[in-house]
Design a protein around this motif. Structure first.
Motif, PDB file in Angstrom:
ATOM      1  N   ASP A   1     -31.314   7.674  -0.423  1.00  0.00           N
ATOM      2  CA  ASP A   1     -32.499   7.334  -1.230  1.00  0.00           C
ATOM      3  C   ASP A   1     -33.258   6.132  -0.680  1.00  0.00           C
ATOM      4  O   ASP A   1     -33.529   5.165  -1.389  1.00  0.00           O
ATOM      5  CB  ASP A   1     -32.093   7.103  -2.692  1.00  0.00           C
ATOM      6  N   TRP A   2     -33.628   6.218   0.598  1.00  0.00           N
ATOM      7  CA  TRP A   2     -34.452   5.165   1.192  1.00  0.00           C
ATOM      8  C   TRP A   2     -35.879   5.245   0.661  1.00  0.00           C
ATOM      9  O   TRP A   2     -36.536   4.235   0.488  1.00  0.00           O
ATOM     10  CB  TRP A   2     -34.449   5.309   2.715  1.00  0.00           C
ATOM     11  N   HIS A   3     -36.386   6.449   0.440  1.00  0.00           N
ATOM     12  CA  HIS A   3     -37.731   6.666  -0.119  1.00  0.00           C
ATOM     13  C   HIS A   3     -38.803   5.924   0.677  1.00  0.00           C
ATOM     14  O   HIS A   3     -39.665   5.235   0.105  1.00  0.00           O
ATOM     15  CB  HIS A   3     -37.776   6.250  -1.590  1.00  0.00           C
TER      16      HIS A   3
ATOM     17  N   SER B   1     -37.573   6.083 -11.599  1.00  0.00           N
ATOM     18  CA  SER B   1     -38.141   6.420 -10.294  1.00  0.00           C
ATOM     19  C   SER B   1     -37.572   7.692  -9.694  1.00  0.00           C
ATOM     20  O   SER B   1     -37.944   8.083  -8.593  1.00  0.00           O
ATOM     21  CB  SER B   1     -37.926   5.258  -9.309  1.00  0.00           C
ATOM     22  N   GLU B   2     -36.672   8.364 -10.414  1.00  0.00           N
ATOM     23  CA  GLU B   2     -36.090   9.597  -9.906  1.00  0.00           C
ATOM     24  C   GLU B   2     -36.877  10.787 -10.423  1.00  0.00           C
ATOM     25  O   GLU B   2     -37.281  10.832 -11.585  1.00  0.00           O
ATOM     26  CB  GLU B   2     -34.615   9.713 -10.335  1.00  0.00           C
ATOM     27  N   ARG B   3     -37.070  11.750  -9.580  1.00  0.00           N
ATOM     28  CA  ARG B   3     -37.810  12.952  -9.959  1.00  0.00           C
ATOM     29  C   ARG B   3     -36.845  13.985 -10.530  1.00  0.00           C
ATOM     30  O   ARG B   3     -35.787  14.248  -9.961  1.00  0.00           O
ATOM     31  CB  ARG B   3     -38.525  13.531  -8.731  1.00  0.00           C
ATOM     32  N   MET B   4     -37.218  14.566 -11.661  1.00  0.00           N
ATOM     33  CA  MET B   4     -36.374  15.607 -12.264  1.00  0.00           C
ATOM     34  C   MET B   4     -36.192  16.772 -11.301  1.00  0.00           C
ATOM     35  O   MET B   4     -37.130  17.188 -10.633  1.00  0.00           O
ATOM     36  CB  MET B   4     -37.016  16.121 -13.558  1.00  0.00           C
ATOM     37  N   LEU B   5     -34.970  17.319 -11.247  1.00  0.00           N
ATOM     38  CA  LEU B   5     -34.716  18.461 -10.382  1.00  0.00           C
ATOM     39  C   LEU B   5     -35.141  19.762 -11.048  1.00  0.00           C
ATOM     40  O   LEU B   5     -35.501  20.718 -10.368  1.00  0.00           O
ATOM     41  CB  LEU B   5     -33.227  18.522 -10.011  1.00  0.00           C
ATOM     42  N   SER B   6     -35.079  19.809 -12.368  1.00  0.00           N
ATOM     43  CA  SER B   6     -35.526  20.986 -13.099  1.00  0.00           C
ATOM     44  C   SER B   6     -35.591  20.649 -14.577  1.00  0.00           C
ATOM     45  O   SER B   6     -35.157  19.575 -14.996  1.00  0.00           O
ATOM     46  CB  SER B   6     -34.594  22.183 -12.859  1.00  0.00           C
ATOM     47  N   VAL B   7     -36.107  21.578 -15.362  1.00  0.00           N
ATOM     48  CA  VAL B   7     -36.271  21.351 -16.788  1.00  0.00           C
ATOM     49  C   VAL B   7     -34.926  21.518 -17.496  1.00  0.00           C
ATOM     50  O   VAL B   7     -34.118  22.358 -17.141  1.00  0.00           O
ATOM     51  CB  VAL B   7     -37.304  22.340 -17.369  1.00  0.00           C
ATOM     52  N   GLY B   8     -34.695  20.672 -18.503  1.00  0.00           N
ATOM     53  CA  GLY B   8     -33.469  20.787 -19.281  1.00  0.00           C
ATOM     54  C   GLY B   8     -32.257  20.377 -18.484  1.00  0.00           C
ATOM     55  O   GLY B   8     -32.300  19.472 -17.679  1.00  0.00           O
TER      56      GLY B   8
ATOM     57  N   HIS C   1     -30.160   6.571  -8.460  1.00  0.00           N
ATOM     58  CA  HIS C   1     -30.447   5.335  -7.741  1.00  0.00           C
ATOM     59  C   HIS C   1     -29.483   4.186  -8.004  1.00  0.00           C
ATOM     60  O   HIS C   1     -29.601   3.132  -7.384  1.00  0.00           O
ATOM     61  CB  HIS C   1     -31.878   4.879  -8.058  1.00  0.00           C
ATOM     62  N   SER C   2     -28.556   4.369  -8.910  1.00  0.00           N
ATOM     63  CA  SER C   2     -27.571   3.320  -9.169  1.00  0.00           C
ATOM     64  C   SER C   2     -26.246   3.663  -8.495  1.00  0.00           C
ATOM     65  O   SER C   2     -25.756   4.790  -8.641  1.00  0.00           O
ATOM     66  CB  SER C   2     -27.336   3.149 -10.671  1.00  0.00           C
ATOM     67  N   PRO C   3     -25.637   2.717  -7.770  1.00  0.00           N
ATOM     68  CA  PRO C   3     -24.320   2.990  -7.188  1.00  0.00           C
ATOM     69  C   PRO C   3     -23.247   3.186  -8.253  1.00  0.00           C
ATOM     70  O   PRO C   3     -22.164   3.675  -7.951  1.00  0.00           O
ATOM     71  CB  PRO C   3     -24.044   1.743  -6.334  1.00  0.00           C
ATOM     72  N   GLU C   4     -23.567   2.827  -9.497  1.00  0.00           N
ATOM     73  CA  GLU C   4     -22.635   3.025 -10.607  1.00  0.00           C
ATOM     74  C   GLU C   4     -23.139   4.110 -11.557  1.00  0.00           C
ATOM     75  O   GLU C   4     -22.800   4.122 -12.748  1.00  0.00           O
ATOM     76  CB  GLU C   4     -22.435   1.715 -11.361  1.00  0.00           C
ATOM     77  N   ALA C   5     -23.928   5.043 -11.016  1.00  0.00           N
ATOM     78  CA  ALA C   5     -24.501   6.100 -11.850  1.00  0.00           C
ATOM     79  C   ALA C   5     -23.422   6.938 -12.512  1.00  0.00           C
ATOM     80  O   ALA C   5     -23.591   7.418 -13.639  1.00  0.00           O
ATOM     81  CB  ALA C   5     -25.419   6.992 -11.013  1.00  0.00           C
ATOM     82  N   ILE C   6     -22.310   7.150 -11.824  1.00  0.00           N
ATOM     83  CA  ILE C   6     -21.160   7.827 -12.410  1.00  0.00           C
ATOM     84  C   ILE C   6     -19.902   7.066 -12.023  1.00  0.00           C
ATOM     85  O   ILE C   6     -19.864   6.378 -10.997  1.00  0.00           O
ATOM     86  CB  ILE C   6     -21.036   9.302 -11.961  1.00  0.00           C
ATOM     87  N   ARG C   7     -18.886   7.198 -12.840  1.00  0.00           N
ATOM     88  CA  ARG C   7     -17.589   6.605 -12.537  1.00  0.00           C
ATOM     89  C   ARG C   7     -16.635   7.753 -12.226  1.00  0.00           C
ATOM     90  O   ARG C   7     -16.185   8.469 -13.137  1.00  0.00           O
ATOM     91  CB  ARG C   7     -17.079   5.780 -13.721  1.00  0.00           C
ATOM     92  N   HIS C   8     -16.330   7.961 -10.968  1.00  0.00           N
ATOM     93  CA  HIS C   8     -15.469   9.059 -10.553  1.00  0.00           C
ATOM     94  C   HIS C   8     -14.648   8.611  -9.358  1.00  0.00           C
ATOM     95  O   HIS C   8     -15.119   7.815  -8.539  1.00  0.00           O
ATOM     96  CB  HIS C   8     -16.307  10.299 -10.195  1.00  0.00           C
TER      97      HIS C   8
ATOM     98  N   SER D   1     -24.409   6.240  -3.544  1.00  0.00           N
ATOM     99  CA  SER D   1     -24.590   4.943  -2.889  1.00  0.00           C
ATOM    100  C   SER D   1     -25.662   4.120  -3.593  1.00  0.00           C
ATOM    101  O   SER D   1     -25.679   2.898  -3.517  1.00  0.00           O
ATOM    102  CB  SER D   1     -24.988   5.133  -1.424  1.00  0.00           C
ATOM    103  N   GLY D   2     -26.568   4.802  -4.293  1.00  0.00           N
ATOM    104  CA  GLY D   2     -27.721   4.139  -4.883  1.00  0.00           C
ATOM    105  C   GLY D   2     -28.854   4.032  -3.884  1.00  0.00           C
ATOM    106  O   GLY D   2     -28.690   4.275  -2.689  1.00  0.00           O
ATOM    107  N   SER D   3     -30.030   3.667  -4.368  1.00  0.00           N
ATOM    108  CA  SER D   3     -31.218   3.594  -3.513  1.00  0.00           C
ATOM    109  C   SER D   3     -31.226   2.312  -2.685  1.00  0.00           C
ATOM    110  O   SER D   3     -30.511   1.354  -2.972  1.00  0.00           O
ATOM    111  CB  SER D   3     -32.493   3.663  -4.357  1.00  0.00           C
TER     112      SER D   3
END
Length: 381
Positions: free
Chosen positions: A8-10, A183-190, A212-219, A225-227
């Motif tokens: 996510d360098w964008h 700042s993230e674009r939706m991949l699809s509806v719902g 965009h967050s390196p802590e977006a999920i805890r797994h 990696s985040g943006s």
């Protein structure tokens, strides 16, 4: 095997009317220094190298410069894929000969599920693709969602995968339950754009991009990696970093992070006008940062944005606390009164979400004519 996970360098990103290219250059120069210090066996870029399918020229030049430094000057292999912001076809250009310098770039999804093999580890590259593309590629009419598509692709990978070796999937997806930002674009509806983390169980490590967050999920093994930088004020409290993975021959790994320090941070500031313009306050502030300022004053203020920019030149967004309160009351009333919007209002919202351009009066006039013609045709039928 030691590799750096980033995404996510964008490049070419426009935030509140400001192109972030120079800020991205500074961050990527820090990134190159980290690569030189760490000397990894590979750099993994999990999609969204660019912010749009047709990026600005300076963004293309910056990517070319940085990848050359990493791959040619530092002689570090690169493993990269296209994300949902990239043009898969444009990124695929030259990929067949890039491999001669160990630059493995997969822009467009193909039915070649052979991994990139390095230092006893297998990297499986799964660029972003719509479910319809995967359905046609695999000739599988049961694929209708991103979950279906990812499950089918991983099934193909597993057919020849050696489970006794370190296997790393590089992908670009929205894992269910992940923490999003503006700042993230939706991949699809719902919810059809989501995939579940259990799909990635066959892999020692899953290097993802999109959130965009390196802590977006805890797994334990599925990681974002985040943006590269903060790209919206909803990310203001995030600590942007890159992930460094040390993996043994059995696929066990140790994960650590190294932070990037931008010259212009993105922050939110709240206070009264007199307080914000008081030297005793602002001399302790990083006044060059990109700021969202919320004013607490209740009375009339003449030209507040220009007064603030004399001290804080990079104010990108200004709000009034009292106005926000009023807006919430109005929104609450409107939601009770009616949830409906006119066609032009819906399109204006869609245009704002999907682009960085201004929805000018000229564009609005054109769309009004198109919508009215369409409605007349519907009535005629």
């Amino acid at each position: 095997m030691k590799f750096i996970h980033t995404a996510d360098w964008h490049l070419g990103k426009l935030v509140h009317g400001v192109y972030m290219t120079e800020n991205q250059r500074e961050a990527l120069e820090q990134f190159v220094e980290i690569v030189a210090e760490e000397q990894p066996d590979a750099v993994v870029i999990a999609g969204d190298l660019y912010d749009r399918s047709v990026p600005p020229t300076d963004a293309v030049e910056l990517l070319d410069e940085i990848l050359f430094k990493i791959n040619v000057e530092l002689k570090t292999p690169i493993v990269a894929i296209a994300g949902n912001h990239d043009s898969a076809e444009r990124l695929s250009f030259g990929s067949s000969w890039y491999r001669n310098s160990q630059f493995y770039l997969t822009g467009k999804l193909t039915n070649d599920f052979e991994p990139v093999r390095m230092n006893g580890a297998n990297f499986y590259l799964v660029p972003y693709a719509e479910p319809g593309v995967v359905r046609q590629l695999l000739h599988d009419d049961s694929i209708h969602s991103h979950q279906d598509a990812m499950k089918a692709l991983i099934g193909k990978i597993e057919e020849k995968m050696n489970p006794n070796e370190p296997n790393i999937l590089v992908g670009h997806a929205f894992v269910l339950g992940g923490q999003t930002s503006d700042s993230e674009r939706m991949l699809s509806v719902g919810g059809s754009g989501c995939v579940t983390a259990d799909l990635f169980e066959p892999f020692s490590y899953t290097a993802l991009g999109h959130l965009h967050s390196p802590e977006a999920i805890r797994h334990q093994t599925v990681k974002y990696s985040g943006s590269l930088l903060k790209y919206s004020f909803s990310e203001a409290k995030q600590n942007k970093s890159i992930s460094i993975i040390d993996m043994d021959e059995r696929g066990n790994f140790h994960h650590r992070s190294r932070s990037l320090k931008p010259t212009h941070d993105m922050r939110e500031v709240e206070g009264y006008m007199n307080e914000l313009l008081d030297p005793q306050f602002y001399e302790k502030q990083r006044v060059q940062d990109y700021l969202k300022i919320t004013l607490l004053d209740e009375g009339e203020i003449l030209d507040p944005i220009n007064k603030l920019r004399q001290v804080y030149p990079n104010v990108l967004h200004l709000e009034r606390k009292i106005e926000l309160t009023d807006q919430k009351k109005i929104q609450s009333f409107n939601s009770i009164k009616s949830e409906k919007k006119t066609e032009i209002e819906l399109f204006e919202q869609f245009y704002s979400d999907m682009t960085t351009s201004e929805f000018s009066e000229e564009k609005k006039s054109v769309m009004i004519d198109i919508i009215e013609n369409a409605l007349r045709g519907e009535v005629a039928r």
